[in-house]
Structures are given as C-alpha cells and as structure tokens.
Design an enzyme around this catalytic site. Structure first.
Site, short mmCIF file in Angstrom:
data_model
loop_
_atom_site.label_atom_id
_atom_site.label_comp_id
_atom_site.label_asym_id
_atom_site.label_seq_id
_atom_site.Cartn_x
_atom_site.Cartn_y
_atom_site.Cartn_z
N SER A 140 0.85 -1.18 0.00
CA SER A 140 0.00 0.00 0.00
C SER A 140 0.88 1.23 0.00
O SER A 140 2.03 1.20 0.48
CB SER A 140 -0.88 0.01 1.26
OG SER A 140 -1.56 1.25 1.40
N TYR A 153 -3.50 -0.92 10.17
CA TYR A 153 -3.41 -1.37 8.78
C TYR A 153 -2.13 -0.84 8.14
O TYR A 153 -1.39 -1.59 7.48
CB TYR A 153 -4.63 -0.88 8.00
CG TYR A 153 -4.53 -1.11 6.50
CD1 TYR A 153 -4.91 -2.32 5.95
CD2 TYR A 153 -4.06 -0.11 5.65
CE1 TYR A 153 -4.83 -2.54 4.58
CE2 TYR A 153 -3.97 -0.33 4.28
CZ TYR A 153 -4.35 -1.54 3.75
OH TYR A 153 -4.25 -1.74 2.40
#
Length: 251
Positions: A140, A153
């Site tokens: 990410s 996350y």
C-alpha cells in the site's frame, strides 16, 4: 527481467472483489490459468459463473489449516503454478486513544501479514526452478507514510514492505522473483469500515487504471511498482504525512 503474462498459472488471493478480481479477469483474458482464493462462497460462485475459465478455491486465509489445505490442493491440481499474488487484505479503523478490540488487530495481522508470509513459504518449493517464477506482494502507499485513521493497517503494510525486501533475497537462490506492488487509494470496498455506507465510492483511483499500471510494471520487469500517490509517499514520507492525513477525517 521482463515478465511474460501469457500462459502462466497464477494464484490470486482475495480475488473475488476489487483489485484482486480485476487482475484475475485481466490475466484470464490474456490466456493464463488463474486460480482465485476467497472466503465467501457466494462470490466465488458468481465469479466462476461469469468467468468459467477461472478456478476458485474457498479459503479463509486467516486460518493456518486453510492455508495448508490450499497449498496441498495447488500441488495436486495445479503443479504448473508459477506465480502467486498475495493480494488479500483487510483495513479497519484503529485508534489507541480509546480501547481497541484485540480481535480486530489479530484479524488484520492474520490476513495482511501472517497469510502472505506463511502461504509463500508453503508454495516456494512448488515455484522453485520454474522459468519466470514470481511472487507479487500487494502492499500500500500507506506502507511508506501511515494514515492515522487506519494506523494498524498502515503498520501491517509497512511490515509487508520490509518483508518483501527480505523475501527477495531469500527466494533468489530458488529462482523466484519477488515484486512489490503498492496501490494508492483505489475505488474498491477496502476500507468500508471507515464509511457509513461500505459500498459507497470514495473517489479513489479507478480499478482498471490501477490494474493497467500493475500489468505494465510486471511486464517491464520492475521489482517495485509504485502506483499513483505511492511514488510521492515513498520519496518524501515525512513531508507527505500531513498532506495525506489532512485528506481524511479522524472522527
């Protein structure tokens, strides 16, 4: 080294929705044997109905025995497996200024970090020595600069970024290439935990645009494919931190 994306046998985890599904459909269209692993049987059935050429396997990657079962099935049913895309992930709101349910942390740890580590280790022997053998880890943009609203996350994706660097060295002797793909915010259901309507669009990059960039990077032989905002966040994580977090309401 350039990657041929035709005639491959590819496993994609988390492939029933979002970028995983779009990538599965694109690779199927290009004449690859595609296997999708997903947790929800209704979505697997719908995918198989729409794309009969895509093989589906029900698997909850949060569970150790499901990962082992998947690896055993692949060895028997798809011995030609030569590419693994570790795409499955979940994104939940986390804020240590108030008590957090540890089960939510474990859920993100199990799927985002433990699953790609364990599954890759189970499949490394099957991939070893095959021409063009490749492991793709989907991280990410938040691996480089965290979004405070999804702090945990972000931390799991930073860990997978670090892990990918080590995997690349560990698997080199087996002839397995390891690639990192870092998406920006892509307009999928990921992060539905942050929205009143989990199915609502959030204005991220179009899935088709992301998949096109990923495929181009793979074909070009890139070891690191930074799409959209990922490039800026890696280049200047501290400078981009405030800019990134100003885009989102922490409430």
């Amino acid at each position: 080294m350039k990657t041929e994306l035709r005639g491959r046998t590819v496993l994609i985890t988390g492939g029933t929705s979002g970028i995983g599904r779009a990538l599965a459909e694109e690779l199927d269209r290009r004449g690859n044997t595609v296997i999708v692993c997903g947790r929800r049987t209704d979505r697997l059935a719908e995918l198989r109905e729409r794309h009969p050429g895509i093989a589906v396997h029900q698997c909850d990657l949060a569970l150790d025995d499901h990962r082992q079962r998947l690896a055993d099935q692949l060895a028997k049913e798809f011995p030609s497996l030569d590419m693994v895309v570790n795409n499955a992930g979940i994104q939940l709101r986390s804020d240590v200024s108030r008590p957090i349910d540890p089960a939510r942390l474990r859920a993100e740890t199990d799927v985002n970090l433990i699953a790609p580590t364990h599954l890759t280790s189970l499949l490394a022997g099957q991939l070893a020595g095959k021409p063009g053998a490749t492991v793709v880890n989907v991280t990410s943009a938040l691996a480089f600069a965290p979004l405070v609203t999804v702090a945990y996350y972000s931390a799991t994706k930073a860990a997978v970024h670090s892990l990918t660097i080590s995997m690349r060295e560990q698997l080199k002797e087996l002839g397995i290439r390891v690639v990192e793909v870092a998406p920006p915010a892509v307009d999928t259901e990921l992060g539905g935990d942050l929205r009143d309507d989990p199915t609502a669009t959030h204005g991220g990059m179009r899935v088709a645009e992301f998949v096109a960039a990923t495929v181009a990077g793979l074909e070009a032989g890139a070891d690191e494919i930074l799409v959209g905002l990922s490039q800026q966040l890696k280049a200047d994580p501290e400078g981009m931190f405030d800019t990134l977090n100003s885009m989102f309401d922490r409430g």
